[in-house]
Design a protein around this motif. Structure first.
Motif, PDB file in Angstrom:
ATOM      1  N   LEU A  88     -31.018   7.848 -15.813  1.00 35.54           N
ATOM      2  CA  LEU A  88     -32.402   8.263 -15.604  1.00 35.54           C
ATOM      3  C   LEU A  88     -33.268   7.879 -16.792  1.00 35.54           C
ATOM      4  O   LEU A  88     -34.367   7.334 -16.622  1.00 35.54           O
ATOM      5  N   CYS A  89     -32.778   8.134 -17.994  1.00 32.27           N
ATOM      6  CA  CYS A  89     -33.510   7.727 -19.202  1.00 32.27           C
ATOM      7  C   CYS A  89     -33.715   6.213 -19.214  1.00 32.27           C
ATOM      8  O   CYS A  89     -34.807   5.712 -19.512  1.00 32.27           O
ATOM      9  N   GLY A  90     -32.665   5.485 -18.882  1.00 28.67           N
ATOM     10  CA  GLY A  90     -32.754   4.028 -18.873  1.00 28.67           C
ATOM     11  C   GLY A  90     -33.761   3.515 -17.871  1.00 28.67           C
ATOM     12  O   GLY A  90     -34.495   2.555 -18.146  1.00 28.67           O
ATOM     13  N   ALA A  91     -33.823   4.135 -16.699  1.00 32.95           N
ATOM     14  CA  ALA A  91     -34.750   3.686 -15.657  1.00 32.95           C
ATOM     15  C   ALA A  91     -36.200   3.782 -16.123  1.00 32.95           C
ATOM     16  O   ALA A  91     -37.005   2.875 -15.906  1.00 32.95           O
ATOM     17  N   ILE A  92     -36.534   4.886 -16.760  1.00 34.31           N
ATOM     18  CA  ILE A  92     -37.909   5.090 -17.237  1.00 34.31           C
ATOM     19  C   ILE A  92     -38.216   4.166 -18.412  1.00 34.31           C
ATOM     20  O   ILE A  92     -39.270   3.509 -18.459  1.00 34.31           O
ATOM     21  N   ILE A  93     -37.310   4.094 -19.359  1.00 29.97           N
ATOM     22  CA  ILE A  93     -37.531   3.306 -20.575  1.00 29.97           C
ATOM     23  C   ILE A  93     -37.650   1.821 -20.262  1.00 29.97           C
ATOM     24  O   ILE A  93     -38.462   1.112 -20.877  1.00 29.97           O
ATOM     25  N   GLU A  94     -36.869   1.322 -19.296  1.00 30.04           N
ATOM     26  CA  GLU A  94     -36.897  -0.126 -19.038  1.00 30.04           C
ATOM     27  C   GLU A  94     -38.255  -0.587 -18.528  1.00 30.04           C
ATOM     28  O   GLU A  94     -38.763  -1.625 -18.941  1.00 30.04           O
ATOM     29  N   VAL A 129     -31.269  -1.183 -21.740  1.00 29.92           N
ATOM     30  CA  VAL A 129     -32.300  -1.585 -20.786  1.00 29.92           C
ATOM     31  C   VAL A 129     -33.546  -2.136 -21.478  1.00 29.92           C
ATOM     32  O   VAL A 129     -34.268  -2.961 -20.905  1.00 29.92           O
ATOM     33  N   VAL A 130     -33.823  -1.680 -22.697  1.00 30.18           N
ATOM     34  CA  VAL A 130     -34.912  -2.309 -23.474  1.00 30.18           C
ATOM     35  C   VAL A 130     -34.592  -3.793 -23.660  1.00 30.18           C
ATOM     36  O   VAL A 130     -35.442  -4.670 -23.464  1.00 30.18           O
ATOM     37  N   ALA A 131     -33.347  -4.066 -24.019  1.00 25.75           N
ATOM     38  CA  ALA A 131     -32.918  -5.463 -24.167  1.00 25.75           C
ATOM     39  C   ALA A 131     -32.932  -6.181 -22.830  1.00 25.75           C
ATOM     40  O   ALA A 131     -33.357  -7.341 -22.735  1.00 25.75           O
ATOM     41  N   ALA A 132     -32.493  -5.503 -21.763  1.00 20.20           N
ATOM     42  CA  ALA A 132     -32.422  -6.136 -20.442  1.00 20.20           C
ATOM     43  C   ALA A 132     -33.794  -6.532 -19.923  1.00 20.20           C
ATOM     44  O   ALA A 132     -33.943  -7.559 -19.236  1.00 20.20           O
ATOM     45  N   SER A 133     -34.833  -5.754 -20.232  1.00 22.96           N
ATOM     46  CA  SER A 133     -36.181  -6.097 -19.770  1.00 22.96           C
ATOM     47  C   SER A 133     -36.624  -7.446 -20.325  1.00 22.96           C
ATOM     48  O   SER A 133     -37.374  -8.182 -19.677  1.00 22.96           O
ATOM     49  N   SER A 142     -23.124  -1.996 -21.266  1.00 23.71           N
ATOM     50  CA  SER A 142     -23.868  -1.422 -20.153  1.00 23.71           C
ATOM     51  C   SER A 142     -22.965  -1.010 -19.001  1.00 23.71           C
ATOM     52  O   SER A 142     -23.168   0.041 -18.375  1.00 23.71           O
ATOM     53  N   TYR A 143     -21.948  -1.821 -18.728  1.00 22.79           N
ATOM     54  CA  TYR A 143     -21.118  -1.540 -17.562  1.00 22.79           C
ATOM     55  C   TYR A 143     -20.144  -0.388 -17.786  1.00 22.79           C
ATOM     56  O   TYR A 143     -19.538   0.094 -16.828  1.00 22.79           O
TER      57      TYR A 143
END
Length: 442
Positions: free
Chosen positions: A292-298, A358-362, A261-262
């Motif tokens: 942007l994709c990550g923000a929406i998906i998370e 981000v799916v994993a992070a949620s 991620s980093y």
């Protein structure tokens, strides 16, 4: 007469529901949590955007740049456990407010750096300040939200990173072109100071003390749980949590996730310019797309996982593992991006990869509130974030040296994909049942 009585009661209930509806102050708090993480992300990633300017103006080498990026993560990681402890002891109103104030001052001062040594010191100070954000947010999640909303909230506040990057990276790029990289750091510092003042006057550690929370919302937040807010004792020492299998699995898995991620907030801008031939202004737009994709998906992933579990079709453990594995498989697409010859295909694969992390992070940010013993949610989150952020410590250094040795990013991205496959095995076989840690009385 009986029917008349029922009708009267129903009428009274209907009138009362119109007057006395459940408030939704917890979502305002979620918005402030989101904003804190968005500012947190912008302040830590500005260095990556300014890398070409800093390397030229202050004569910093590629290897030194990798060390500067890692200096932040080293302090950030080491201070996670103390930050979780402080958060539980003094409350999140003070802990998060002071944390944002500290790192915002450090961000503003970065604009007066004169060379590698001063940048190194300021990045370390920044890392110390930012350490309080996630442990505090994890503790707030447990206090302010019912179990049925915690993955959603975890997805919301963690998505602040990606929204901050998606909209912040182009804005930061524009600011640096317009007013200079030093002045950009000063602007960001002021934004964080304003947030910390607003937080101090608005937030309450206990939702029962907030004037905007009525009894219906308070009962909903508690969700049938016994409330022991006045009892601040902890049933374990923090290091004793490392005896538990789930804590170990969370740390190992999140380390691998963060390593990948980093990359998106450290070396991605340089990758897009060096390996993909984009100009500085083009890079600002391209680097924002995965975020942007990550923000929406998370947010969607957190909400969907809560709905799946609430439906009763899957246990909490199966729900968390399913979304973790789906996310990590998507994240491993970074390896395909490394070998793609097409810029467009590579960007699509990078978007998929970031969305996977981000799916994993949620799920990762919901688990501390679901397994932590009493009054230890912030500490469990701190331990998890401490170990995992060493992925942010070693990742930029390893990537920097691989790129310095090979001249390109291909092998660095393939190595990141390999670590994600290890993470999948960890969550399948090491992570056990998601349930509160039972502490045996001594």
């Amino acid at each position: 007469m009986e029917n008349d009585k029922i009708t009267a009661e129903n009428y009274t209930t209907l009138e009362a529901s119109k007057i006395y509806k459940k408030t939704k102050m917890r979502w305002v708090i979620a918005g402030l949590m989101w904003a804190a993480i968005a500012i947190n992300f912008l302040d830590r990633t500005t260095l990556a955007i300014a890398t070409p300017h800093i390397m030229q103006d202050l004569h910093v080498t590629t290897q030194e740049m990798g060390m500067l990026m890692s200096a932040f993560f080293l302090c950030y990681a080491l201070l996670q456990i103390p930050a979780g402890f402080v958060s539980e002891k003094i409350g999140q109103r003070k802990a998060l407010g002071l944390s944002v104030l500290w790192w915002s001052i450090a961000t503003g001062l970065t604009g007066i750096a004169t060379g590698f040594k001063s940048l190194m010191g300021l990045r370390m100070v920044l890392g110390i300040g930012e350490a309080g954000a996630y442990p505090s947010n994890a503790a707030i999640t447990r206090k302010w939200f019912p179990k049925s909303e915690r993955a959603t909230v975890g997805g919301i506040f963690d998505s602040g990173q990606k929204f901050g990057g998606a909209f912040g990276v182009p804005v930061l790029t524009w600011l640096m072109i317009s007013i200079g990289w030093r002045e950009t750091f000063a602007v960001l510092g002021i934004i964080g100071i304003v947030w910390s003042i607003a937080w101090w006057f608005f937030f309450k550690d206990d939702p029962a003390d907030h004037k905007g929370v009525n009894k219906l919302e308070l009962d909903y937040i508690h969700d049938g749980e016994e409330v022991k807010e006045k009892d601040k004792t902890m049933p374990l020492k923090w290091w004793q949590l490392l005896r538990y299998r789930n804590v170990i699995a969370m740390c190992i898995g999140f380390f691998m996730i963060n390593y990948n991620s980093y990359f998106f907030i450290t070396w991605l801008p340089m990758y897009l310019m060096k390996d993909r031939g984009l100009s500085f202004s083009q890079m600002g737009f391209a680097a924002s797309l995965p975020l942007l994709c990550g923000a929406i998906i998370e947010i969607l992933a957190g909400y969907l996982s809560d709905r799946v579990h609430s439906s009763g079709k899957m246990s909490l453990t199966k729900t968390r593992k399913l979304f973790l594995c789906i996310g990590l498989i998507m994240a491993a697409f970074i390896g395909f991006a490394a070998v793609s010859e097409s810029l467009i295909v590579a960007l699509i694969l990078l978007c998929i990869s970031k969305s996977g992390t981000v799916v994993a992070a949620s799920q990762v940010w919901a688990i501390p509130s679901e397994i932590a013993p009493r009054n230890m949610t912030g500490i469990v989150a701190g331990i998890q974030n401490c170990i995992s952020n060493f992925g942010g410590v070693v990742g930029p250094i390893i990537t920097g040296f691989i790129v310095g040795y090979t001249g390109h990013f291909e092998f660095a991205l393939l190595f990141s994909a390999f670590l994600l496959l290890i993470a999948i095995l960890n969550f399948i076989f090491v992570l056990g049942k998601i349930e509160p840690i039972r502490v045996e009385k001594q």
